[in-house]
Design a protein around this motif. Structure first.
Motif, PDB file in Angstrom:
ATOM      1  N   GLN A  54      -9.731  -7.416  -3.460  1.00  0.00           N
ATOM      2  CA  GLN A  54      -8.883  -6.541  -4.048  1.00  0.00           C
ATOM      3  C   GLN A  54      -8.711  -4.772  -3.608  1.00  0.00           C
ATOM      4  O   GLN A  54     -10.351  -4.316  -3.722  1.00  0.00           O
ATOM      5  CB  GLN A  54      -8.880  -6.778  -5.757  1.00  0.00           C
ATOM      6  N   SER A  55      -7.637  -4.688  -3.144  1.00  0.00           N
ATOM      7  CA  SER A  55      -7.418  -3.070  -2.899  1.00  0.00           C
ATOM      8  C   SER A  55      -7.340  -2.388  -4.045  1.00  0.00           C
ATOM      9  O   SER A  55      -6.653  -2.993  -5.440  1.00  0.00           O
ATOM     10  CB  SER A  55      -6.229  -3.057  -2.005  1.00  0.00           C
TER      11      SER A  55
ATOM     12  N   ALA B 216      -8.183  -7.559   3.087  1.00  0.00           N
ATOM     13  CA  ALA B 216      -6.589  -6.869   2.879  1.00  0.00           C
ATOM     14  C   ALA B 216      -6.064  -7.440   1.877  1.00  0.00           C
ATOM     15  O   ALA B 216      -4.609  -6.836   1.219  1.00  0.00           O
ATOM     16  CB  ALA B 216      -5.839  -6.892   4.079  1.00  0.00           C
ATOM     17  N   ASP B 217      -7.226  -8.310   1.307  1.00  0.00           N
ATOM     18  CA  ASP B 217      -6.205  -8.495  -0.352  1.00  0.00           C
ATOM     19  C   ASP B 217      -5.367 -10.226  -0.368  1.00  0.00           C
ATOM     20  O   ASP B 217      -4.146  -9.980  -0.900  1.00  0.00           O
ATOM     21  CB  ASP B 217      -6.015  -7.546  -0.727  1.00  0.00           C
ATOM     22  N   ARG B 358      -3.502   0.434  11.557  1.00  0.00           N
ATOM     23  CA  ARG B 358      -3.839  -0.422  10.575  1.00  0.00           C
ATOM     24  C   ARG B 358      -5.266  -2.358  11.406  1.00  0.00           C
ATOM     25  O   ARG B 358      -5.999  -2.162  11.768  1.00  0.00           O
ATOM     26  CB  ARG B 358      -2.644  -1.705  10.501  1.00  0.00           C
ATOM     27  N   TYR B 382      -9.660   0.378   6.309  1.00  0.00           N
ATOM     28  CA  TYR B 382      -7.983  -0.739   7.086  1.00  0.00           C
ATOM     29  C   TYR B 382      -7.516  -0.780   5.488  1.00  0.00           C
ATOM     30  O   TYR B 382      -6.073  -1.119   5.548  1.00  0.00           O
ATOM     31  CB  TYR B 382      -9.673  -1.808   6.694  1.00  0.00           C
ATOM     32  N   GLN B 383      -7.882  -0.817   3.854  1.00  0.00           N
ATOM     33  CA  GLN B 383      -7.214  -1.467   2.815  1.00  0.00           C
ATOM     34  C   GLN B 383      -6.268   0.279   2.918  1.00  0.00           C
ATOM     35  O   GLN B 383      -4.736  -0.264   2.486  1.00  0.00           O
ATOM     36  CB  GLN B 383      -7.566  -1.177   1.899  1.00  0.00           C
ATOM     37  N   THR B 384      -5.930   1.615   2.966  1.00  0.00           N
ATOM     38  CA  THR B 384      -4.953   2.665   3.215  1.00  0.00           C
ATOM     39  C   THR B 384      -3.696   2.475   4.546  1.00  0.00           C
ATOM     40  O   THR B 384      -2.948   2.365   3.763  1.00  0.00           O
ATOM     41  CB  THR B 384      -5.400   3.658   3.772  1.00  0.00           C
TER      42      THR B 384
END
Lengths: 55, 584
Positions: A54-55, B216-217, B358, B382-384
């Protein structure tokens, strides 16, 4: 109530014969269907836990 | 589209229409036209049930959902297998206990003519409104893909589908659905294979692809603890005043809403909507009908998970290769216009920088030993970057939409355009034609079923019941074909009307969900409320719709739960009425 449902379930249309249910009985098929549905949910839960962050 | 693609596309469409029309020999009486002579094999009826539900917008929209929001949508199908089992136990034996052509006929026998007619009219109204949207939505995609005018796309889909449905009846509908379902599945498997072909060599293995998508959820397929746990729904007045927190009932995608809300949704749709329930009347007996329903029970959830995963892989593909900032053709045209060109240019630069970051951060994360969580810094980077790309895309959509509603800038989502954009840009010749044929097939398979079922309800429940009860079979069949044509024309014109205002579709979908719970309620009453008579049934139906209307205007809950509200409304009003008015 149970009587009227059984009556409906047993009354097939004229000239047709009920088939032999898959796996021998409908109860087994329904149980299998529900068990598989729960298994698929469990599999997707495992999948989410194993791969998702989860981000 | 190249010549080869056009040939494949036209060959498929011609085959479907020819196949539908040649089935006319089975449609020589009403039983043949609306119930396929009760000779349809269970697997064909089962595939038809699946094809009817898999509309074009489902194929296009579900992959788009996977791309944008990951796999959470699959949860809304969790109630389906349980609903199918309940239908097999209670409703299928009831439907097959008499030789009926619409399920609403049973309501007259159980309650009386008022309940039957009202239920049939509810079905006709709700389905007629929704049918325009069913034609309109895929027409947008097809007009973009085939580069033809939207009106032309609507007319082509409407005319072709109406033709074979009118001539061949439900037999044509089911057998064309079977082919259409096969083409849809083949098309999706080809796209899946193409995506893996691109991604696996670049990222190392399928496991690595999943790991990076999950980072990346995008792979959250099951949410056990709901985001909102409050059980008291918020009123619209409270929301307007900014009071209170969102309740559990406002959340669409979690396992509880999917299982419990989904059971009622699918019970209503598959059991009481004539476009689906009609399939249960086409097999030779109740056992065959049960098997056709159980096919969906076993296959639907895995199939939806597969389609959503395909959307996630599409997102991965657009991470390792250049991605358009906007997917929608109209939005792209606006962005390229003189008025917007200068305003969109800085966003385009920002988007390209964010996209490059990304990709770089993903490739860096792919090299981390011990899994993506082993290096929190790389994971955070990466998530940002993922969030930044989404943020820039959203700003770009808002900019080109250039509309303010209720004080907020409107974000016209392009979820339904992602799949089309991908196949147009990436599919090799021949396969492109096949995939477009699959989208077209998905559109036709939903429309044909609704047309035949609308015609069935009109002729059996209205015309033959009230207008010409003594008409001959041949006359009723002619009227049946005419009403199919009539509904086809109405649907096409409704879709053309939508072409002038797309926002109406959302409203129509919402209105559609007002009716299903009430239809389910009247069948539950038929089975379990022995004392209820015709007045209780009819008032119950009205009460169910009134309850939904009341809830809709008072509190904020997801549409999924409207089915439960409608059902409870019918049962309460029906039961109270039955206390005062005895069944005759």
């Amino acid at each position: 109530m149970r009587g009227s449902l059984n009556e409906m379930a047993d009354s097939t249309e004229e000239g047709t014969q009920p088939d032999r249910p898959p796996l021998g009985s409908w109860a087994r098929i329904y149980t299998l269907c529900c068990v598989l549905a729960v298994l698929v949910m469990a599999l997707l839960y495992w999948f989410s836990q194993a791969f998702n962050v989860q981000s | 589209m190249g010549t080869l693609d056009w040939i494949v596309f036209f060959a498929f469409i011609s085959y479907v229409v020819w196949d539908g029309v040649r089935r006319r020999s089975g449609a020589t009486d009403l039983e043949g036209y609306y119930a396929g002579g009760r000779k349809i094999p269970w697997w064909a009826a089962g595939l038809s049930i699946m094809a009817t539900q898999a509309s074009a917008i489902t194929v296009i929209g579900t992959t788009g959902q996977g791309h944008e929001r990951g796999m959470g949508l699959v949860q809304s199908y969790f109630g389906l297998p349980f609903a199918m089992v309940i239908l097999c136990i209670f409703l299928v034996p009831y439907f097959r206990s008499r030789n009926v052509l619409t399920p609403y006929q049973l309501l007259e026998e159980r309650f009386g003519p008022m309940s039957r007619t009202l239920a049939s009219l509810i079905f006709l109204c709700s389905r007629c409104l929704a049918l325009g949207a069913v034609i309109y939505a895929p027409s947008i995609a097809l007009s973009a893909i085939l580069n033809i005018d939207l009106v032309v796309a609507v007319v082509i889909i409407g005319v072709l589908t109406t033709t074979y449905t009118m001539v061949g009846g439900v037999t044509a509908v089911i057998w064309t659905d079977v082919k259409q379902m096969v083409v849809i599945l083949v098309g999706l498997v080809i796209v899946f294979g193409m995506l893996l072909w691109e991604l696996v060599p670049q990222l190392g293995s399928f496991g690595k692809v999943l790991e990076l998508a999950g980072a990346a959820d995008k792979l959250g397929a099951l949410e056990i603890i709901p985001e909102n746990t409050g059980l008291v729904p918020r009123t619209h007045a409270a929301i307007a005043a900014g009071i209170g927190d969102p309740s559990f009932w406002e959340q669409k995608y979690n396992v509880w809403a999917g299982v419990f809300g989904g059971v009622f949704l699918h019970l209503s749709y598959f059991g009481c909507d004539n476009s689906q329930a009609q399939r249960l009347l086409t097999s030779k007996n109740a056992d065959e009908s049960k098997k056709s329903l159980l096919l969906s029970a076993f296959a639907k959830v895995p199939m939806q998970a597969f389609v959503l995963l395909l959307g996630v892989l599409m997102w991965m593909f657009y991470t390792v290769t250049p991605q358009p900032m906007l997917f929608n053709s109209d939005q792209i045209a606006v962005a390229q216009s003189v008025e917007f060109e200068a305003r969109i240019a800085p966003l385009q630069v920002e988007f390209e920088t964010a996209h490059a970051e990304r990709k770089a951060s993903m490739l860096a994360l792919a090299k981390v030993e011990g899994g993506v969580t082993a290096d929190p810094v790389a994971l955070g980077r990466y998530q940002t970057a993922v969030a930044e790309v989404d943020n820039v895309r959203k700003r770009a959509r808002v900019l080109v939409t250039d509309e303010v509603k209720d004080g907020k800038a409107v974000d016209s989502k392009d979820t339904n355009d992602i799949f089309c954009r991908y196949i147009l840009a990436e599919m090799p010749p021949l396969l492109l034609g096949l995939i477009i044929a699959a989208i077209f097939a998905a559109a036709m398979s939903s429309i044909d079923s609704v047309l035949n079922s609308l015609s069935g309800a009109t002729v059996i429940d209205i015309y033959r019941r009230w207008i010409r009860p003594d008409c001959s079979e041949a006359h009723a069949l002619r009227v049946g074909k005419f009403t199919t044509l009539f509904w086809g024309v109405v649907a096409t014109f409704t879709a053309l009307f939508f072409a002038g205002g797309g926002s109406i579709i959302e409203m129509i979908n919402q209105v559609g969900s007002w009716f299903y719970g009430s239809l389910l309620g009247i069948f539950v009453m038929a089975l379990f409320m022995r004392r209820a008579g015709d007045l209780a049934g009819a008032l119950g139906l009205l009460g169910g719709m009134g309850a939904v209307l009341l809830v809709h205007n008072t509190v904020k809950i997801e549409f999924l739960w409207y089915n439960v509200v409608g059902l409870v409304g019918v049962l309460v009003v029906g039961f109270v009425t039955s206390l005062f008015v005895k069944r005759r």
